[in-house]
Scaffold this active site. Structure first.
Site, PDB file in Angstrom:
ATOM      1  N   ARG A   1      16.771  59.449  62.499  1.00  0.00           N
ATOM      2  CA  ARG A   1      16.542  60.381  61.383  1.00  0.00           C
ATOM      3  C   ARG A   1      17.839  60.873  60.741  1.00  0.00           C
ATOM      4  NH1 ARG A   1      12.177  61.973  64.833  1.00  0.00           N
ATOM      5  NH2 ARG A   1      10.184  61.405  63.869  1.00  0.00           N
TER       6      ARG A   1
ATOM      7  N   LYS B   1      24.764  57.381  47.420  1.00  0.00           N
ATOM      8  CA  LYS B   1      23.582  56.545  47.229  1.00  0.00           C
ATOM      9  C   LYS B   1      23.655  55.373  48.202  1.00  0.00           C
ATOM     10  CE  LYS B   1      22.321  57.051  42.344  1.00  0.00           C
ATOM     11  NZ  LYS B   1      22.200  56.285  41.077  1.00  0.00           N
TER      12      LYS B   1
ATOM     13  N   GLU C   1      33.844  48.540  37.041  1.00  0.00           N
ATOM     14  CA  GLU C   1      33.297  49.818  37.487  1.00  0.00           C
ATOM     15  C   GLU C   1      34.328  50.933  37.368  1.00  0.00           C
ATOM     16  OE1 GLU C   1      30.337  50.608  38.095  1.00  0.00           O
ATOM     17  OE2 GLU C   1      29.217  49.039  39.135  1.00  0.00           O
TER      18      GLU C   1
ATOM     19  N   LYS D   1      33.648  60.389  39.033  1.00  0.00           N
ATOM     20  CA  LYS D   1      32.373  60.309  39.748  1.00  0.00           C
ATOM     21  C   LYS D   1      32.172  61.529  40.637  1.00  0.00           C
ATOM     22  CE  LYS D   1      29.220  57.232  42.101  1.00  0.00           C
ATOM     23  NZ  LYS D   1      28.906  55.849  42.522  1.00  0.00           N
TER      24      LYS D   1
ATOM     25  N   GLU E   1      20.789  63.094  41.428  1.00  0.00           N
ATOM     26  CA  GLU E   1      20.491  62.386  40.185  1.00  0.00           C
ATOM     27  C   GLU E   1      19.244  62.942  39.482  1.00  0.00           C
ATOM     28  OE1 GLU E   1      21.240  57.844  38.747  1.00  0.00           O
ATOM     29  OE2 GLU E   1      19.805  58.113  40.354  1.00  0.00           O
TER      30      GLU E   1
ATOM     31  N   ARG F   1      23.833  63.095  36.240  1.00  0.00           N
ATOM     32  CA  ARG F   1      24.413  62.032  37.066  1.00  0.00           C
ATOM     33  C   ARG F   1      24.041  60.650  36.533  1.00  0.00           C
ATOM     34  NH1 ARG F   1      24.669  61.450  43.692  1.00  0.00           N
ATOM     35  NH2 ARG F   1      25.267  59.265  43.716  1.00  0.00           N
TER      36      ARG F   1
ATOM     37  N   ASN G   1      25.289  55.478  35.212  1.00  0.00           N
ATOM     38  CA  ASN G   1      24.597  54.195  35.101  1.00  0.00           C
ATOM     39  C   ASN G   1      24.949  53.453  33.811  1.00  0.00           C
ATOM     40  OD1 ASN G   1      22.972  54.257  37.523  1.00  0.00           O
ATOM     41  ND2 ASN G   1      21.818  55.909  36.579  1.00  0.00           N
TER      42      ASN G   1
ATOM     43  N   HIS H   1      24.342  49.746  33.538  1.00  0.00           N
ATOM     44  CA  HIS H   1      23.557  49.303  34.686  1.00  0.00           C
ATOM     45  C   HIS H   1      22.108  48.982  34.358  1.00  0.00           C
ATOM     46  CE1 HIS H   1      27.101  50.646  36.786  1.00  0.00           C
ATOM     47  NE2 HIS H   1      26.602  50.268  37.940  1.00  0.00           N
TER      48      HIS H   1
ATOM     49  N   HIS I   1      21.622  45.537  35.889  1.00  0.00           N
ATOM     50  CA  HIS I   1      20.782  45.251  37.048  1.00  0.00           C
ATOM     51  C   HIS I   1      19.763  44.158  36.733  1.00  0.00           C
ATOM     52  CE1 HIS I   1      21.484  49.319  39.304  1.00  0.00           C
ATOM     53  NE2 HIS I   1      22.486  48.478  39.426  1.00  0.00           N
TER      54      HIS I   1
ATOM     55  N   HIS J   1      28.236  41.793  40.846  1.00  0.00           N
ATOM     56  CA  HIS J   1      27.682  43.037  40.313  1.00  0.00           C
ATOM     57  C   HIS J   1      28.499  43.533  39.122  1.00  0.00           C
ATOM     58  CE1 HIS J   1      25.841  46.962  40.066  1.00  0.00           C
ATOM     59  NE2 HIS J   1      27.022  47.531  40.257  1.00  0.00           N
TER      60      HIS J   1
END
Length: 361
Positions: free
Chosen positions: A119, A141, A183, A225, A235, A239, A243, A246, A250, A263
């Site tokens: 957990r 993330k 990036e 960032k 987010e 935030r 992206n 992206h 993506h 990427h």
């Protein structure tokens, strides 16, 4: 070694500290965090040299070491299970901590394993690619891909410490080095016009991997960032500006089976398409769009993406930022100033994907 730069991200139990400087790997024991003092090392084949240095520095405090595939195709629940199996076999406790040494795939997968094992246990990131240094390892993330799309399974679970040592990327292939810089520039383009100008003027030196300009760009991108993430840890608001590039990026990446494009290359094509929409919807001046395109062309050439509307539409419709009216997108109003536009119709994204052009390979 000069004292590294320290950048705080978030606060309290949900916070991280990024340490940035040359020679950090040799001093990793001072910065990596584990309540018990014990670590589980997860790395990739491409990061064997820095992983060995971390193992040597931590000496007898490494419970177990595991090498995973660092290709996007391996960013799956199966790999997470493999990490969990190794940790459980080694007798992991909740006060032990992971150390993820590698690129963005390694940090995403190891961080997700840390988020769900017992957990939740602590973890640390030692990024070894420019993309992971500037972006993937920052912000908490974590997650894996699903056949329906990228990063659809995940959790917010920030690392305790992030060690950014450009020397860890010394043997990075040129294609990966350049793709990762996309990036880093992204951070400047969305929120720091001065950093963008400085990095643009140093583009030739960056491509030669000169330490000064590289450290400056990475630290600046991380600072951008960090500020955005600290203000919006989960987010729920601004935030999403991170992206930029992206949404289509993506989709391009997934449509190519996560093999055709790195990427950062997919994000470069996504940024180029977002520039098209930015000029149409956000009044981005042509001079600013031209500056961004010039940098992308300098970092390329990038392989051609899949442009088939039928292939792209499915991924766009399942994008996490989408709803019944369309998919949210990050557009530039000017270099250094970005905003989120809600519910851009998928048809507009597909038109931008068809129009966008960068330098041919």
């Amino acid at each position: 070694m000069k004292e590294p730069r320290r950048i705080a991200i978030g606060s309290g139990s949900s916070g991280s500290v990024a340490w940035i400087g040359t020679g950090l790997l040799a001093e990793a024991g001072r910065y990596l965090e584990s309540p018990s003092g014990r670590f589980l090392l997860v790395s990739s084949r491409g990061a064997r040299v820095p992983a060995e240095r971390i193992r040597d520095v931590l000496a007898g405090r490494v419970l177990t070491s595991l090498e995973i595939d660092d290709r996007e195709e391996a960013k799956t629940l199966e790999t997470v299970s493999k990490i969990a199996d190794a940790a459980i076999a080694a007798g992991v406790r909740r006060d032990d901590a992971f150390v993820a040494v590698g690129g963005g795939v390694v940090s995403d997968v190891a961080g997700f394993a840390a988020a769900i094992l017992l957990r939740g246990i602590p973890w640390n990131a030692v990024p070894t690619t420019t993309g992971a240094m500037a972006d993937a390892a920052i912000g908490g993330k974590t997650g894996v891909d699903h056949p329906a799309g990228k990063n659809l399974l995940g959790a917010f679970h920030p690392p305790r410490a992030i060690l950014v040592d450009p020397g860890a990327a010394a043997t990075l292939p040129d294609r990966d080095f350049r793709a990762g810089l996309v990036e880093a520039f992204k951070g400047a383009w969305i929120a720091d016009a001065s950093l963008a100008r400085e990095a643009e003027e140093a583009i030739d030196r960056l491509l030669r991997r000169e330490e000064g300009p590289l450290l400056s760009l990475l630290a600046g991108a991380i600072a951008v960032k960090a500020a955005v993430v600290t203000a919006d840890l989960r987010e729920e608001g601004n935030r999403r500006v991170l992206n930029f590039g992206h949404t289509l990026g993506h989709a391009f990446e997934a449509a190519g089976g996560y093999r055709a494009l790195r990427h950062g290359e997919a994000v470069a094509w996504g940024i180029a398409a977002a520039l098209d929409l930015s000029q149409r919807r956000a009044r981005l001046p042509e001079r600013d769009a031209s500056r961004v395109r010039h940098v992308l062309n300098s970092l390329g050439p990038f392989p051609e993406p899949v442009r088939d509307p039928a292939a792209l539409e499915g991924y766009l419709s399942r994008d996490k930022k989408g709803n019944a009216r369309g998919t949210a997108g990050v557009l530039l109003e000017a270099i250094g100033r970005a905003r989120v536009i809600e519910a851009i119709p998928i048809a507009e994204w597909l038109e931008a994907a068809a129009r966008v052009r960068l330098q041919e390979p």
